[in-house]
Design a protein around this motif. Sequence first.
Motif, PDB file in Angstrom:
ATOM      1  N   UNK A 169       0.840  -1.193   0.000  1.00  0.00           N
ATOM      2  CA  UNK A 169       0.000   0.000   0.000  1.00  0.00           C
ATOM      3  C   UNK A 169       0.882   1.252   0.000  1.00  0.00           C
ATOM      4  N   UNK A 170       0.266   2.419   0.042  1.00  0.00           N
ATOM      5  CA  UNK A 170       0.998   3.682   0.041  1.00  0.00           C
ATOM      6  C   UNK A 170       1.089   4.204   1.465  1.00  0.00           C
ATOM      7  N   UNK A 171       2.315   4.405   1.947  1.00  0.00           N
ATOM      8  CA  UNK A 171       2.548   4.919   3.294  1.00  0.00           C
ATOM      9  C   UNK A 171       3.008   6.368   3.232  1.00  0.00           C
ATOM     10  N   UNK A 172       2.480   7.187   4.138  1.00  0.00           N
ATOM     11  CA  UNK A 172       2.794   8.609   4.160  1.00  0.00           C
ATOM     12  C   UNK A 172       3.277   9.026   5.544  1.00  0.00           C
ATOM     13  N   UNK A 173       4.297   9.889   5.567  1.00  0.00           N
ATOM     14  CA  UNK A 173       4.788  10.493   6.799  1.00  0.00           C
ATOM     15  C   UNK A 173       4.374  11.959   6.819  1.00  0.00           C
ATOM     16  N   UNK A 174       3.802  12.392   7.918  1.00  0.00           N
ATOM     17  CA  UNK A 174       3.326  13.773   8.034  1.00  0.00           C
ATOM     18  C   UNK A 174       4.461  14.712   8.403  1.00  0.00           C
ATOM     19  N   UNK A 187      -7.754   6.424   5.287  1.00  0.00           N
ATOM     20  CA  UNK A 187      -6.804   5.326   5.363  1.00  0.00           C
ATOM     21  C   UNK A 187      -6.672   4.801   6.776  1.00  0.00           C
ATOM     22  N   UNK A 188      -5.573   4.119   7.039  1.00  0.00           N
ATOM     23  CA  UNK A 188      -5.312   3.541   8.356  1.00  0.00           C
ATOM     24  C   UNK A 188      -4.208   4.308   9.057  1.00  0.00           C
ATOM     25  N   UNK A 189      -4.348   4.458  10.362  1.00  0.00           N
ATOM     26  CA  UNK A 189      -3.332   5.099  11.182  1.00  0.00           C
ATOM     27  C   UNK A 189      -2.518   3.983  11.838  1.00  0.00           C
ATOM     28  N   UNK A 190      -1.302   3.747  11.354  1.00  0.00           N
ATOM     29  CA  UNK A 190      -0.495   2.648  11.865  1.00  0.00           C
ATOM     30  C   UNK A 190       0.060   2.967  13.246  1.00  0.00           C
ATOM     31  N   UNK A 191       0.373   1.935  14.047  1.00  0.00           N
ATOM     32  CA  UNK A 191       0.831   2.160  15.424  1.00  0.00           C
ATOM     33  C   UNK A 191       2.085   3.021  15.539  1.00  0.00           C
ATOM     34  N   UNK A 196      -1.524   5.050   6.238  1.00  0.00           N
ATOM     35  CA  UNK A 196      -1.468   4.071   5.150  1.00  0.00           C
ATOM     36  C   UNK A 196      -2.743   4.125   4.314  1.00  0.00           C
ATOM     37  N   UNK A 197      -2.568   4.249   2.993  1.00  0.00           N
ATOM     38  CA  UNK A 197      -3.676   4.258   2.049  1.00  0.00           C
ATOM     39  C   UNK A 197      -3.606   3.003   1.192  1.00  0.00           C
ATOM     40  N   UNK A 198      -4.710   2.288   1.088  1.00  0.00           N
ATOM     41  CA  UNK A 198      -4.737   1.065   0.293  1.00  0.00           C
ATOM     42  C   UNK A 198      -4.799   1.374  -1.200  1.00  0.00           C
ATOM     43  N   UNK A 406       0.976  -8.373   8.739  1.00  0.00           N
ATOM     44  CA  UNK A 406       0.353  -8.954   7.535  1.00  0.00           C
ATOM     45  C   UNK A 406      -1.106  -8.535   7.401  1.00  0.00           C
ATOM     46  N   UNK A 407      -1.809  -8.390   8.544  1.00  0.00           N
ATOM     47  CA  UNK A 407      -3.220  -8.000   8.498  1.00  0.00           C
ATOM     48  C   UNK A 407      -3.401  -6.526   8.153  1.00  0.00           C
ATOM     49  N   UNK A 408      -2.308  -5.774   8.174  1.00  0.00           N
ATOM     50  CA  UNK A 408      -2.376  -4.341   7.870  1.00  0.00           C
ATOM     51  C   UNK A 408      -1.747  -4.003   6.518  1.00  0.00           C
ATOM     52  N   UNK A 409      -1.183  -5.002   5.826  1.00  0.00           N
ATOM     53  CA  UNK A 409      -0.556  -4.737   4.532  1.00  0.00           C
ATOM     54  C   UNK A 409       0.947  -4.889   4.533  1.00  0.00           C
TER      55      UNK A 409
END
Length: 422
Positions: A169-174, A187-191, A196-198, A406-409
Amino acid sequence: MSQSGVYARRSAVYLLDQVLGEGRLLPELIGAGALEQLQPEDRARAQRLATETLRGLERADRILQKHLKKNPPMTVRNVLRVATVELCSGGAAHGVVNDAVELVSRNKGTASMKGLVNAVLRKVAATGPEEWKKLRVPHLPKWLRKPLVQAYGPEAVAAMEAAHFAGAPLDLTAKGDRGALHRSLGGDFLPTGTVRLESAGQVSTLPGFKRGSWWVQDAAASLPVQVLAPKEGEKILDLCAAPGGKTLQIAASGAEVTSVDDSELRMARVYENLKRTGLKSECIVGDVMEQTGEWDAILLDAPCSATGTIRRHPDLPHAKDGSEFGALIELQAVMLDHALSLLKPGGRLVFCTCSLLPDEGECQVEDVLERHEGLTVDRDALNLDGIDPAWITEEGGLRLRPDYWADKGGMDGFYMACLRKG
């Protein structure tokens, strides 16, 4: 017939010819202008077709071998591979087959094979999609799979291969407020703080890109700077800095960062990213071994096999054969020793590589600790949000793998350790 489709497919076949025939990497080809003649949408399509074909190459070849008495010339074989992957991924048979025949027909050296291409692909269109689902997840080539099995075991390597096949997926840093970035793009907010955008589409059209509110950076690649923990006012040296994601992280912390890379072309990406985000760094195009001075902290993202990035770069295992590993490992050790000589007493250095091979990670740290009296590993630097204690290795580094989350991409394979100078 869609001329746009022909252009994209022709370019995808060219990319495959270069990767599989000449051992060139896709970023190198695209950076050299291999797709410049295409419209943006065709450029993206060509790159996607080449990437998906490389990712599913083993499956495509297994399906094709049933319909071929012998392998045709490489370009024809790559036309068949691209078309097979498209057909088995839901592509419309009429357009895919017609464009493949057209591509072969345009070349005098292969025009005589248009009947073969048409016949084979008609059969693939009929039975390939069901066959595709039954085939195993493609294996890594033996030159890479063998050392990884030795290091992690067959089950772990199979899980990595599944992550590679799934893609990334596409990962972004703010740049600033991570919560605001998440609210803006979803998207998802990783720990660990990454958004993360699918399915992102064209990156440059996403909200906040032109304002420089964020940059693309795999979640794993964002962690070395978090381990370094730069502080406002510190003088920090970022070695092997391009394309600049880690430089941007350090600059955003308020530290004074100097970025070094030996490639003017790659350093241009750093300039571009700094300008877009409004962040500042002194940039030096030069040899790591020629750098001098005393620094509060150093980040060394050393040249490596890049075997941790295969989920995003499926060309790598096909373009390489492992013959460069020995030279890279020696270079990493030399760079690490030199970088340590630039640290102030009490300073810290984060050594990292985007590699899955312990020789480019854990073993390097074990060896450097033996070479340098008073050097220690700062295990406390790994106490970060989202880090599973099971990822921390015996010598005190952090080992990341594509099958983690794996469950998050998944994530890129990476190794990092924070070294303290006595």
